[in-house]
Design an enzyme around this catalytic site. Structure first.
Site, PDB file in Angstrom:
ATOM      1  N   HIS A   1       0.833  -1.210   0.000  1.00 21.84           N
ATOM      2  CA  HIS A   1       0.000   0.000   0.000  1.00 21.84           C
ATOM      3  C   HIS A   1       0.867   1.259   0.000  1.00 21.84           C
ATOM      4  CE1 HIS A   1      -3.580   2.413   1.329  1.00 21.84           C
ATOM      5  NE2 HIS A   1      -2.614   3.171   1.800  1.00 21.84           N
ATOM      6  N   GLU A   2       1.845   1.295   0.885  1.00 15.33           N
ATOM      7  CA  GLU A   2       2.708   2.474   0.975  1.00 15.33           C
ATOM      8  C   GLU A   2       3.608   2.609  -0.251  1.00 15.33           C
ATOM      9  OE1 GLU A   2       1.989   4.698   3.119  1.00 15.33           O
ATOM     10  OE2 GLU A   2       0.629   3.346   4.166  1.00 15.33           O
TER      11      GLU A   2
ATOM     12  N   HIS B   1       1.773   4.470  -2.976  1.00 13.34           N
ATOM     13  CA  HIS B   1       1.896   5.923  -2.802  1.00 13.34           C
ATOM     14  C   HIS B   1       3.259   6.400  -3.319  1.00 13.34           C
ATOM     15  CE1 HIS B   1      -1.718   6.563  -0.449  1.00 13.34           C
ATOM     16  NE2 HIS B   1      -1.350   5.683   0.457  1.00 13.34           N
TER      17      HIS B   1
END
Length: 150
Positions: free
Chosen positions: A67-68, A71
């Site tokens: 998820h990170e 980003h």
């Protein structure tokens, strides 16, 4: 898991899931209590909560890393890196990252109630959120409140 192992895991996950290198720093941040991780826009570093690894294990922690990294890679490419952007949603679905992290609070933290007593009428009041006793008064007699230690 220590910081060096975390850095290595994030670099490997970036190469296997995105076919792109992770060139910045990944660290554990003990102050993250309710979120699994965060991407820092100015430095491009990643912070992770050790609680995810301790409570839910390596599979959920890997999903937070993915998820990170979504980003991270989208921001560096100049594409939509926010949660609401379609680029982010499609990349997250393609790589298998988690949209949200499960609850990281302990049962005691979830159930904690703040107790107060009125000085004037001795009424006991329970609240989920803390109350500023210098500002708020008893609803029954308008007396001063004091916090009770649990």
């Amino acid at each position: 898991m220590n910081q060096i192992e975390l850095q290595r895991l994030v670099e490997e996950t970036s190469l296997t899931n995105f076919s792109k290198p992770f060139l910045h720093k990944a660290t554990f941040n003990a102050r993250l209590k309710t979120t699994g991780g965060r991407y820092l826009l100015k430095t491009h570093d990643l912070d992770f909560s050790k609680r995810v690894l301790e409570i839910y294990g390596m599979t959920d922690f890997t999903k937070v890393i993915i998820h990170e990294l979504c980003h991270y890679h989208l921001h560096l490419e100049g594409r939509g890196y926010r949660h609401r952007d379609s680029d982010f949603k499609s990349l997250l679905a393609a790589t298998g990252g988690s949209r949200y992290v499960k609850d990281l609070r302990t049962p005691e933290e979830r159930q904690s109630l703040h107790q107060y007593r009125c000085v004037k009428c001795a009424a006991e009041i329970s609240r989920k959120n803390k109350v500023n006793v210098a500002r708020y008064v008893c609803g029954k007699c308008r007396g001063r409140l004091i916090a009770i230690e649990n």
